[in-house]
Design a protein around this motif. Structure first.
Motif, PDB file in Angstrom:
ATOM      1  N   GLY A  69       0.732  -1.080  -0.132  1.00 41.80           N
ATOM      2  CA  GLY A  69      -0.086  -0.084   0.081  1.00 41.80           C
ATOM      3  C   GLY A  69       0.754   1.434  -0.095  1.00 41.80           C
ATOM      4  N   ARG A  70       1.886   1.303   0.901  1.00 40.87           N
ATOM      5  CA  ARG A  70       2.892   2.440   0.848  1.00 40.87           C
ATOM      6  C   ARG A  70       3.580   2.377  -0.189  1.00 40.87           C
ATOM      7  NH1 ARG A  70       4.913   1.032   4.911  1.00 40.87           N
ATOM      8  NH2 ARG A  70       4.009   2.096   6.802  1.00 40.87           N
ATOM      9  N   ARG A  71       4.282   1.289  -0.880  1.00 46.17           N
ATOM     10  CA  ARG A  71       5.241   1.333  -2.055  1.00 46.17           C
ATOM     11  C   ARG A  71       4.593   1.697  -3.228  1.00 46.17           C
ATOM     12  NH1 ARG A  71      10.277  -1.136  -0.794  1.00 46.17           N
ATOM     13  NH2 ARG A  71      10.113  -2.077  -2.651  1.00 46.17           N
ATOM     14  N   LYS A  72       3.512   1.090  -3.486  1.00 48.69           N
ATOM     15  CA  LYS A  72       2.875   1.055  -4.785  1.00 48.69           C
ATOM     16  C   LYS A  72       1.392   1.891  -4.802  1.00 48.69           C
ATOM     17  CE  LYS A  72       4.587  -0.230  -7.867  1.00 48.69           C
ATOM     18  NZ  LYS A  72       5.715   0.231  -8.670  1.00 48.69           N
ATOM     19  N   GLY A  73       0.699   1.636  -3.713  1.00 49.06           N
ATOM     20  CA  GLY A  73      -0.820   2.313  -3.628  1.00 49.06           C
ATOM     21  C   GLY A  73      -0.721   3.489  -3.693  1.00 49.06           C
ATOM     22  N   VAL A  74      -0.047   4.212  -2.599  1.00 48.75           N
ATOM     23  CA  VAL A  74       0.207   5.643  -2.474  1.00 48.75           C
ATOM     24  C   VAL A  74       0.736   6.376  -3.703  1.00 48.75           C
ATOM     25  CG1 VAL A  74       0.969   7.449  -1.045  1.00 48.75           C
ATOM     26  CG2 VAL A  74       0.073   5.594   0.036  1.00 48.75           C
ATOM     27  N   PRO A  75       1.815   5.946  -4.008  1.00 54.61           N
ATOM     28  CA  PRO A  75       2.455   6.613  -5.317  1.00 54.61           C
ATOM     29  C   PRO A  75       1.339   6.806  -6.429  1.00 54.61           C
ATOM     30  CG  PRO A  75       3.986   5.407  -4.380  1.00 54.61           C
ATOM     31  CD  PRO A  75       2.623   4.869  -3.892  1.00 54.61           C
ATOM     32  N   ARG A  76       0.642   5.706  -6.779  1.00 56.15           N
ATOM     33  CA  ARG A  76      -0.366   5.473  -7.980  1.00 56.15           C
ATOM     34  C   ARG A  76      -1.300   6.145  -7.849  1.00 56.15           C
ATOM     35  NH1 ARG A  76       0.016  -0.418  -8.972  1.00 56.15           N
ATOM     36  NH2 ARG A  76       1.883  -0.268 -10.496  1.00 56.15           N
ATOM     37  N   ILE A  77      -2.042   6.473  -6.436  1.00 57.28           N
ATOM     38  CA  ILE A  77      -2.979   7.250  -6.112  1.00 57.28           C
ATOM     39  C   ILE A  77      -2.605   8.649  -6.177  1.00 57.28           C
ATOM     40  CG2 ILE A  77      -4.607   8.257  -4.138  1.00 57.28           C
ATOM     41  CD1 ILE A  77      -4.249   5.069  -3.139  1.00 57.28           C
ATOM     42  N   LEU A  78      -1.615   8.995  -5.873  1.00 54.32           N
ATOM     43  CA  LEU A  78      -0.912  10.361  -6.150  1.00 54.32           C
ATOM     44  C   LEU A  78      -0.893  10.729  -7.504  1.00 54.32           C
ATOM     45  CD1 LEU A  78       1.908  10.579  -3.188  1.00 54.32           C
ATOM     46  CD2 LEU A  78      -0.650  11.750  -3.033  1.00 54.32           C
ATOM     47  N   ALA A  79      -0.242   9.910  -8.254  1.00 55.73           N
ATOM     48  CA  ALA A  79      -0.133  10.209  -9.716  1.00 55.73           C
ATOM     49  C   ALA A  79      -1.668  10.474 -10.259  1.00 55.73           C
ATOM     50  CB  ALA A  79       0.601   9.060 -10.316  1.00 55.73           C
ATOM     51  N   THR A  80      -2.618   9.669  -9.992  1.00 53.62           N
ATOM     52  CA  THR A  80      -4.001   9.922 -10.503  1.00 53.62           C
ATOM     53  C   THR A  80      -4.640  11.169 -10.233  1.00 53.62           C
ATOM     54  OG1 THR A  80      -4.314   7.464 -10.200  1.00 53.62           O
ATOM     55  CG2 THR A  80      -6.162   8.841 -10.526  1.00 53.62           C
ATOM     56  N   LEU A  81      -4.418  11.541  -8.808  1.00 53.07           N
ATOM     57  CA  LEU A  81      -4.841  12.683  -8.340  1.00 53.07           C
ATOM     58  C   LEU A  81      -4.313  13.967  -8.817  1.00 53.07           C
ATOM     59  CD1 LEU A  81      -5.085  12.123  -4.384  1.00 53.07           C
ATOM     60  CD2 LEU A  81      -7.063  11.939  -6.321  1.00 53.07           C
ATOM     61  N   ALA A  82      -2.950  13.832  -9.025  1.00 49.29           N
ATOM     62  CA  ALA A  82      -2.043  14.998  -9.796  1.00 49.29           C
ATOM     63  C   ALA A  82      -2.606  15.282 -11.257  1.00 49.29           C
ATOM     64  CB  ALA A  82      -0.628  14.626  -9.495  1.00 49.29           C
ATOM     65  N   ARG A  83      -2.908  14.095 -11.857  1.00 48.33           N
ATOM     66  CA  ARG A  83      -3.167  14.192 -13.456  1.00 48.33           C
ATOM     67  C   ARG A  83      -4.320  14.888 -13.398  1.00 48.33           C
ATOM     68  NH1 ARG A  83      -1.989   9.219 -14.167  1.00 48.33           N
ATOM     69  NH2 ARG A  83      -4.276   8.314 -14.144  1.00 48.33           N
ATOM     70  N   HIS A  84      -5.459  14.628 -12.382  1.00 50.56           N
ATOM     71  CA  HIS A  84      -6.555  15.353 -12.489  1.00 50.56           C
ATOM     72  C   HIS A  84      -6.609  16.745 -11.547  1.00 50.56           C
ATOM     73  CE1 HIS A  84      -8.568  12.355 -14.493  1.00 50.56           C
ATOM     74  NE2 HIS A  84      -8.105  11.477 -13.924  1.00 50.56           N
ATOM     75  N   ASP A  85      -5.402  16.902 -11.067  1.00 48.65           N
ATOM     76  CA  ASP A  85      -5.182  18.339 -10.201  1.00 48.65           C
ATOM     77  C   ASP A  85      -6.355  18.258  -9.102  1.00 48.65           C
ATOM     78  OD1 ASP A  85      -4.328  20.800  -9.461  1.00 48.65           O
ATOM     79  OD2 ASP A  85      -5.222  21.990 -10.845  1.00 48.65           O
ATOM     80  N   VAL A  86      -6.381  17.239  -8.430  1.00 49.02           N
ATOM     81  CA  VAL A  86      -7.494  16.982  -7.489  1.00 49.02           C
ATOM     82  C   VAL A  86      -6.727  16.747  -6.104  1.00 49.02           C
ATOM     83  CG1 VAL A  86      -9.167  15.232  -6.710  1.00 49.02           C
ATOM     84  CG2 VAL A  86      -9.334  16.313  -8.889  1.00 49.02           C
TER      85      VAL A  86
END
Ligand SMILES: [Zn+2]
Length: 294
Positions: A69-86
């Motif tokens: 969750g920390r190594r892969k999940g969070v970075p993937r979530i952060l990338a998704t949120l960043a892409r949408h500027d949310v």
């Protein structure tokens, strides 16, 4: 309550039990910022290893699952949120943060909120008041020391509350709690009929990814909902919130949603929300501040 013969509980007693924590005045503002039609409050519970540890266990395999969750999940979530500027809110058990404080940096640097989520994801309903108070303070202090920001939001681990939880959230000066389910809209919490000034941002199992997708070998529970159906449930929750001009609050877990095969649900949900019209994506703290002011 009489646990064996609840029907024999005297009326004064069941009335007192029901009145301990109730939904008070609805906090439904006339308008959202910048003409938005509705508010979408995304939350990510970073239980990671404490999902196992809070239950008093430390099985190596399950700790590694939390680590994912920390190594892969969070970075993937952060990338998704960043892409949408949310922006969103990340609820972090203190021990989960302390295992690797540097993993919190990208969350904070992206402008997301960090909220209290127990010390070690302990079951709050089993704690006496003094222990619960001490853990709540300790968790808040630890998160503040790691992030440089004092958390203003509280979410009970597993949404298990004791009779002291909300009184403590009030006493310790939190702006909001996000662990109860009495409405779709935000509301002010009442303790024994008394308004507390604390905002409740309601959660629900219906809007929680773990309900549909979490795999547990012990006790045995297997995900039985197809991913498309999970997306459809969340989309319907959003669509009606949009039509009503209300709030759509969702809860995700990095070790549940953060997989290659699943992250699209978050991605497409944000895409869908933005396509319907102007939508506000506040952190939970921003949402609480807005509704209590309005
Ligand atoms: Zn949790």
């Amino acid at each position: 309550m009489n646990p064996d013969r609840p029907w024999e509980t005297p009326e004064a007693e069941w009335r007192r039990d029901v009145a301990r924590v109730r939904a008070g005045r609805p906090l439904e503002p006339e308008a959202w910022p910048d003409g938005a039609h509705c508010a979408v409050a995304l939350s990510f519970d970073c239980d990671h290893e404490t999902f196992e540890m809070g239950a008093g266990r430390a099985a190596i395999g399950r700790l590694a699952w939390g680590e994912y969750g920390r190594r892969k999940g969070v970075p993937r979530i952060l990338a998704t949120l960043a892409r949408h500027d949310v922006r969103a809110t990340f609820f972090v058990p203190a021990v989960s943060g302390l295992i690797d404080p540097s993993a919190l940096d990208p969350i904070v640097e992206a402008g997301h909120e960090i909220g209290v989520h127990g010390w070690i994801h302990e079951n709050t309903s089993k704690l006496d008041r003094a222990t619960e108070r001490e853990l709540m303070l300790r968790a808040r202090d630890a998160l503040e020391a790691m992030t440089g920001q004092r958390p203003v939001g509280h979410r009970a681990a597993q949404w298990d509350l004791s009779a002291s939880t909300i009184p403590l959230v009030e006493e310790l000066g939190f702006l909001y709690d996000s662990s109860l389910m009495a409405d779709d809209a935000c509301y002010e919490l009442l303790v024994e009929g008394r308004p507390t000034g604390v905002v409740e941002i309601p959660v629900d199992w219906v809007r929680d990814d773990a309900v549909y997708l979490l795999f547990n070998r012990e006790p045995p529970a297997r995900p039985f909902t197809p991913l498309e159906a999970v997306f459809d449930i969340f989309r319907r929750e959003f669509d009606m919130a949009f039509d009503e001009g209300g709030v759509c609050q969702l809860t995700f877990h990095p070790f549940v949603i953060g997989y290659r095969s699943r992250i699209w649900i978050l991605d497409r949900l944000i895409e869908h929300a933005k396509a319907r019209g102007p939508v506000w994506f506040p952190t939970h703290a921003e949402l609480a501040a807005w509704v209590i002011r309005a």
